[in-house]
Design a protein around this motif. Structure first.
Motif, PDB file in Angstrom:
ATOM      1  N   ILE A 161      21.796  41.821  64.965  1.00 12.97           N
ATOM      2  CA  ILE A 161      22.997  41.502  63.968  1.00 12.97           C
ATOM      3  C   ILE A 161      23.769  40.453  64.473  1.00 12.97           C
ATOM      4  N   TYR A 162      23.566  39.880  65.784  1.00 12.93           N
ATOM      5  CA  TYR A 162      24.163  38.847  66.588  1.00 12.93           C
ATOM      6  C   TYR A 162      24.219  37.502  65.777  1.00 12.93           C
ATOM      7  N   PRO A 163      23.340  37.177  65.190  1.00 15.56           N
ATOM      8  CA  PRO A 163      23.471  35.888  64.280  1.00 15.56           C
ATOM      9  C   PRO A 163      24.579  35.878  63.142  1.00 15.56           C
TER      10      PRO A 163
ATOM     11  N   MET B 251      27.083  37.977  63.330  1.00 17.91           N
ATOM     12  CA  MET B 251      28.342  38.036  64.026  1.00 17.91           C
ATOM     13  C   MET B 251      28.621  36.848  64.321  1.00 17.91           C
ATOM     14  N   VAL B 252      27.840  35.730  64.621  1.00 12.51           N
ATOM     15  CA  VAL B 252      28.220  34.284  65.006  1.00 12.51           C
ATOM     16  C   VAL B 252      28.589  33.590  63.677  1.00 12.51           C
ATOM     17  N   GLU B 253      28.110  33.958  62.796  1.00 14.87           N
ATOM     18  CA  GLU B 253      28.176  33.316  61.449  1.00 14.87           C
ATOM     19  C   GLU B 253      29.621  33.621  60.847  1.00 14.87           C
ATOM     20  N   GLU B 254      30.133  34.723  60.864  1.00 17.11           N
ATOM     21  CA  GLU B 254      31.149  35.403  60.406  1.00 17.11           C
ATOM     22  C   GLU B 254      32.281  35.126  61.351  1.00 17.11           C
ATOM     23  N   GLY B 255      32.074  34.688  62.637  1.00 15.60           N
ATOM     24  CA  GLY B 255      32.884  34.240  63.544  1.00 15.60           C
ATOM     25  C   GLY B 255      33.407  35.448  64.251  1.00 15.60           C
ATOM     26  N   VAL B 256      32.920  36.623  64.246  1.00 14.05           N
ATOM     27  CA  VAL B 256      33.275  37.744  65.080  1.00 14.05           C
ATOM     28  C   VAL B 256      33.059  37.396  66.646  1.00 14.05           C
ATOM     29  N   LEU B 257      31.878  36.709  66.846  1.00 16.42           N
ATOM     30  CA  LEU B 257      31.585  36.277  68.201  1.00 16.42           C
ATOM     31  C   LEU B 257      31.278  34.706  68.352  1.00 16.42           C
ATOM     32  N   SER B 258      31.386  34.197  69.519  1.00 12.79           N
ATOM     33  CA  SER B 258      30.954  32.777  69.563  1.00 12.79           C
ATOM     34  C   SER B 258      29.656  33.000  70.323  1.00 12.79           C
ATOM     35  N   LEU B 259      29.098  31.882  70.552  1.00  7.33           N
ATOM     36  CA  LEU B 259      27.864  31.778  71.603  1.00  7.33           C
ATOM     37  C   LEU B 259      28.166  32.223  72.704  1.00  7.33           C
ATOM     38  N   ARG B 260      29.104  31.945  73.456  1.00  4.88           N
ATOM     39  CA  ARG B 260      29.552  32.407  74.616  1.00  4.88           C
ATOM     40  C   ARG B 260      29.828  33.760  74.844  1.00  4.88           C
TER      41      ARG B 260
END
Length: 118
Positions: free
Chosen positions: A22-24, A26-35
């Motif tokens: 689910i990480y990608p 979450m990044v796409e939706e702006g929930v998490l950044s790469l960092r």
């Protein structure tokens, strides 16, 4: 024997690797950044280390109970991650999930060896 495999699938499959899938998104939706995702993954690994250290005290006769707790804890962590929350809490939950994942691995192995009388 089958139950120990299910505990391993829950602890290792869901508790450790579900976040990867689910990480990608979450990044796409702006929930998490790469960092922030890296911090969450690092927290999971640190939790895994902590859980393995804690599991050194586990005994075969209590492995069944530890399996139940680790499966319940993993399910709870997954449920909590479905709720919108601040990044620091996602990182903390991933750390706790790592602890439960390590406990599941050790407890299921102990339980299986106890059942096989080894």
């Amino acid at each position: 024997m089958t139950v120990a495999a299910v505990i391993l699938a829950i602890g290792m499959g869901f508790g450790r690797f579900a976040f990867t899938a689910i990480y990608p998104q979450m990044v796409e939706e702006g929930v998490l950044s790469l960092r922030e995702g890296s911090l969450a993954a690092s927290a999971n690994y640190a939790g895994y280390l902590l859980g393995a250290i804690l599991a050194m005290r586990a005994r075969a006769r209590g492995a069944h109970r530890l399996c139940l707790w680790s499966a319940a804890g993993t399910a709870l962590c997954l449920g909590v991650l479905a709720v919108p929350m601040p990044v620091w809490l996602i990182v903390a939950v991933r750390g706790v999930a790592g602890v439960f994942s390590a406990l599941a691995m050790v407890a299921a192995s102990l339980w299986l060896l106890e059942q096989r009388r080894q």
